[in-house]
Motif scaffolding. Structure first.
Motif, PDB file in Angstrom:
ATOM      1  N   ALA A   1       6.704   0.454   6.288  1.00  0.00           N
ATOM      2  CA  ALA A   1       6.527  -0.551   5.119  1.00  0.00           C
ATOM      3  C   ALA A   1       7.145  -1.559   5.838  1.00  0.00           C
ATOM      4  CB  ALA A   1       5.997  -0.427   3.900  1.00  0.00           C
ATOM      5  N   THR A   2       6.994  -3.047   4.627  1.00  0.00           N
ATOM      6  CA  THR A   2       7.683  -4.584   4.819  1.00  0.00           C
ATOM      7  C   THR A   2       7.770  -4.435   2.830  1.00  0.00           C
ATOM      8  OG1 THR A   2       6.114  -5.752   5.122  1.00  0.00           O
ATOM      9  CG2 THR A   2       7.628  -5.311   6.717  1.00  0.00           C
ATOM     10  N   LEU A   3       6.437  -3.939   2.768  1.00  0.00           N
ATOM     11  CA  LEU A   3       6.652  -4.136   0.835  1.00  0.00           C
ATOM     12  C   LEU A   3       5.422  -1.846   0.399  1.00  0.00           C
ATOM     13  CD1 LEU A   3       6.328  -6.008  -1.501  1.00  0.00           C
ATOM     14  CD2 LEU A   3       3.962  -6.427  -1.013  1.00  0.00           C
ATOM     15  N   VAL A   4       5.534  -2.114  -0.389  1.00  0.00           N
ATOM     16  CA  VAL A   4       4.969  -0.378  -1.212  1.00  0.00           C
ATOM     17  C   VAL A   4       4.267  -1.738  -2.340  1.00  0.00           C
ATOM     18  CG1 VAL A   4       5.983   1.332  -2.361  1.00  0.00           C
ATOM     19  CG2 VAL A   4       7.091   0.048   0.190  1.00  0.00           C
ATOM     20  N   ILE A   5       3.280  -0.672  -2.589  1.00  0.00           N
ATOM     21  CA  ILE A   5       2.561  -1.147  -3.904  1.00  0.00           C
ATOM     22  C   ILE A   5       2.221   0.048  -4.454  1.00  0.00           C
ATOM     23  CG2 ILE A   5      -0.002  -2.040  -4.687  1.00  0.00           C
ATOM     24  CD1 ILE A   5       0.339  -4.098  -2.422  1.00  0.00           C
ATOM     25  N   THR A   6       2.463   0.723  -6.080  1.00  0.00           N
ATOM     26  CA  THR A   6       2.556   1.549  -6.273  1.00  0.00           C
ATOM     27  C   THR A   6       1.848   1.799  -7.611  1.00  0.00           C
ATOM     28  OG1 THR A   6       3.462   3.862  -7.279  1.00  0.00           O
ATOM     29  CG2 THR A   6       4.885   1.540  -7.473  1.00  0.00           C
TER      30      THR A   6
ATOM     31  N   VAL B   1       8.158   6.726  -5.881  1.00  0.00           N
ATOM     32  CA  VAL B   1       7.901   6.309  -4.782  1.00  0.00           C
ATOM     33  C   VAL B   1       9.345   4.847  -5.508  1.00  0.00           C
ATOM     34  CG1 VAL B   1       6.315   4.152  -4.039  1.00  0.00           C
ATOM     35  CG2 VAL B   1       5.733   6.220  -4.952  1.00  0.00           C
ATOM     36  N   ALA B   2       9.035   3.835  -6.314  1.00  0.00           N
ATOM     37  CA  ALA B   2       9.774   3.109  -6.175  1.00  0.00           C
ATOM     38  C   ALA B   2      11.538   3.524  -5.897  1.00  0.00           C
ATOM     39  CB  ALA B   2       9.985   2.450  -7.801  1.00  0.00           C
ATOM     40  N   ALA B   3      11.992   4.890  -6.402  1.00  0.00           N
ATOM     41  CA  ALA B   3      13.199   4.651  -6.105  1.00  0.00           C
ATOM     42  C   ALA B   3      13.526   5.264  -4.703  1.00  0.00           C
ATOM     43  CB  ALA B   3      13.130   6.641  -7.330  1.00  0.00           C
ATOM     44  N   ALA B   4      11.995   5.800  -4.206  1.00  0.00           N
ATOM     45  CA  ALA B   4      12.901   5.741  -2.534  1.00  0.00           C
ATOM     46  C   ALA B   4      12.496   4.463  -1.687  1.00  0.00           C
ATOM     47  CB  ALA B   4      11.462   7.023  -2.187  1.00  0.00           C
ATOM     48  N   ALA B   5      12.045   3.846  -2.239  1.00  0.00           N
ATOM     49  CA  ALA B   5      11.589   2.580  -1.412  1.00  0.00           C
ATOM     50  C   ALA B   5      12.664   1.706  -1.853  1.00  0.00           C
ATOM     51  CB  ALA B   5      10.207   1.695  -1.965  1.00  0.00           C
TER      52      ALA B   5
ATOM     53  N   ALA C   1      15.669   2.828   0.260  1.00  0.00           N
ATOM     54  CA  ALA C   1      15.441   1.743   1.396  1.00  0.00           C
ATOM     55  C   ALA C   1      15.110   0.892   1.822  1.00  0.00           C
ATOM     56  CB  ALA C   1      13.932   2.139   2.619  1.00  0.00           C
ATOM     57  N   GLY C   2      15.820  -0.075   0.679  1.00  0.00           N
ATOM     58  CA  GLY C   2      15.756  -1.695   0.614  1.00  0.00           C
ATOM     59  C   GLY C   2      14.062  -2.112   0.938  1.00  0.00           C
ATOM     60  N   ILE C   3      13.129  -1.335   0.492  1.00  0.00           N
ATOM     61  CA  ILE C   3      11.857  -2.495   0.678  1.00  0.00           C
ATOM     62  C   ILE C   3      11.644  -2.597  -0.715  1.00  0.00           C
ATOM     63  CG2 ILE C   3       9.283  -1.706   1.728  1.00  0.00           C
ATOM     64  CD1 ILE C   3      11.328   0.381   3.435  1.00  0.00           C
ATOM     65  N   GLU C   4      11.153  -3.557  -0.725  1.00  0.00           N
ATOM     66  CA  GLU C   4      10.583  -4.241  -2.192  1.00  0.00           C
ATOM     67  C   GLU C   4       9.264  -3.982  -2.326  1.00  0.00           C
ATOM     68  OE1 GLU C   4      10.911  -8.324  -3.441  1.00  0.00           O
ATOM     69  OE2 GLU C   4       9.712  -8.373  -2.008  1.00  0.00           O
ATOM     70  N   VAL C   5       9.587  -3.320  -3.804  1.00  0.00           N
ATOM     71  CA  VAL C   5       7.937  -2.787  -4.278  1.00  0.00           C
ATOM     72  C   VAL C   5       7.489  -3.506  -6.110  1.00  0.00           C
ATOM     73  CG1 VAL C   5       7.707  -0.261  -5.904  1.00  0.00           C
ATOM     74  CG2 VAL C   5       9.661  -0.572  -3.702  1.00  0.00           C
ATOM     75  N   VAL C   6       5.651  -3.427  -5.628  1.00  0.00           N
ATOM     76  CA  VAL C   6       5.350  -3.836  -6.708  1.00  0.00           C
ATOM     77  C   VAL C   6       4.366  -2.904  -7.437  1.00  0.00           C
ATOM     78  CG1 VAL C   6       5.679  -6.575  -6.637  1.00  0.00           C
ATOM     79  CG2 VAL C   6       3.693  -5.657  -5.351  1.00  0.00           C
TER      80      VAL C   6
ATOM     81  N   GLY D   1      12.914  -0.130 -10.436  1.00  0.00           N
ATOM     82  CA  GLY D   1      13.536  -0.454  -8.694  1.00  0.00           C
ATOM     83  C   GLY D   1      12.237  -1.024  -8.718  1.00  0.00           C
ATOM     84  N   ILE D   2      11.464  -1.662  -9.100  1.00  0.00           N
ATOM     85  CA  ILE D   2       9.902  -2.171  -9.425  1.00  0.00           C
ATOM     86  C   ILE D   2       9.829  -3.853  -9.308  1.00  0.00           C
ATOM     87  CG2 ILE D   2       7.653  -2.619 -10.303  1.00  0.00           C
ATOM     88  CD1 ILE D   2       8.163   0.434 -10.712  1.00  0.00           C
TER      89      ILE D   2
END
Length: 372
Positions: A281-286, A304-308, A311-316, A333-334
């Motif tokens: 993934a390049t972006l995670v939506i939770t 989910v946000a903590a794991a992302a 890994a250096g992946i942006e979360v919204v 991390g959101i």
């Protein structure tokens, strides 16, 4: 420029949309703005209700069993199986959803059906069982569950004590010698977002009893009965994190079944295959129905946000209502949260129209983070 690839890993919007429906609506909204966008969906759960559904969405097989409901009537309960790993959700057998509207039985509701559901997983050949606990109608310390698995709880006359937490006050002897021998060879993981002890001011009756219909008097009765029960089975275990989960079923699993406690979202992310999906993934939506103070204490979006973030992946995030300030979101991390309440302030309308509103929120995410 790297091709955008979105991972939708959200929990249910309780009372409105399942986690699977949330993923479908978010995907539809994103693709309306960015046609052909690569979207992977991984509905998540934290051990509470919806855990089996999340496992099935991730490729587990749905199995059903007829078991004893919290009031003693038969109910149909589902669990999930893949290979020799089962995901069992205690709410499927002993949850509040099995109580008729307005009918509670705080002193007598039983976890017997949860034990029967675990037994069904054993019969199916499971050697690893993820036992998601939450949403229970019960406060029996897991005594019903253990009885279904072969334990005997007897009063001073040698008669079995009645169902529920209240009758445990009369417990004189706990005989665990008849427990299903297959349990010795099983890795039983107690998956919960609750780290309360069994009794006391932070214990199961005091913190969760009222939502199961317990009066102040009932809470005192249950707390004393569970304290007595623990004095016979093992008082040290009663203080462990997770012992108070789901009306004390956590205690029963820890003290008698050799279970090990892990935060539910961590376990479920492992089981669902979140790490490889995240790597793509390049972006995670939770998200979940309400992003609030509770979210930060082990709920699915926080996990989910903590794991992302690691890994250096942006979360919204998407949610029905947002009760966290921007700094709390950032700390979790959101990057940003999109609330349906911003689109429709009336909560009743927002819940009824959650699907279309969520698609609109996803369109905004696509415009803000993906378009161009």
């Amino acid at each position: 420029m790297e091709t955008a690839r979105v991972l939708v890993a959200a929990d249910k919007f309780k009372g409105s949309l399942t986690a699977v429906q949330v993923a479908e609506r978010v995907t539809a909204g994103l693709r309306r703005v960015v046609p052909g966008l690569a979207v992977e969906t991984l509905p998540v759960a934290d051990g509470g209700d919806g855990t089996v559904a999340a496992a099935v969405a991730a490729g587990f097989e749905r199995r059903e069993a007829r078991v004893t409901g919290p009031l003693g009537d038969p109910v149909t309960a589902a669990y999930a199986l893949r290979g020799d790993t089962a995901v069992v959700e205690m709410a499927e057998a002993s949850g509040l959803q099995h109580l008729p509207d307005g009918v509670f039985a705080p002193l007598t509701a039983t976890t017997y059906g949860s034990g029967e559901l675990l037994k069904a997983a054993l019969e199916a050949g499971a050697t690893t069982i993820v036992f998601g606990v939450g949403g229970s109608a019960t406060t029996d310390g897991g005594a019903g569950m253990l009885a279904a698995l072969g334990a005997r709880f007897l009063d001073a006359d040698g008669k079995p004590v009645g169902p529920g937490g209240g009758p445990l006050a009369t417990l004189a002897e706990a005989d665990l010698s008849g427990l299903d021998p297959r349990l010795k060879d099983v890795d039983l993981i107690l998956a919960s977002d609750v780290d309360n002890p069994l009794t006391g001011p932070k214990g199961a009756p005091e913190v969760y009893g009222r939502q199961k219909g317990a009066s102040e008097e009932d809470i005192a009765v249950l707390d004393a009965a569970l304290m007595h029960y623990a004095s016979i089975l093992g008082p040290e275990t009663a203080a462990l994190p997770g012992a108070g989960a789901a009306g004390g079923i956590g205690y029963g699993a820890l003290v008698a079944l050799g279970a090990r406690f892990r935060p539910g979202i961590e376990v479920m992310l492992d089981v669902l295959g979140f790490a490889p999906a995240l790597a793509r993934a390049t972006l995670v939506i939770t998200g979940e129905g309400s992003l609030d103070e509770q979210t930060l204490h082990g709920k699915a979006p926080a996990g989910v946000a903590a794991a992302a973030r690691a890994a250096g992946i942006e979360v919204v995030a998407v949610c029905g209502r947002l009760a966290l300030p921007p700094e709390a979101l950032e700390k979790a991390g959101i990057r940003r949260a999109y609330a349906l309440a911003e689109l429709e302030p009336d909560p009743a309308v927002s819940m009824a129209q959650a699907g279309p509103l969520l698609e609109r929120a996803a369109e905004s995410i696509a415009r803000d983070f993906l378009a161009g």
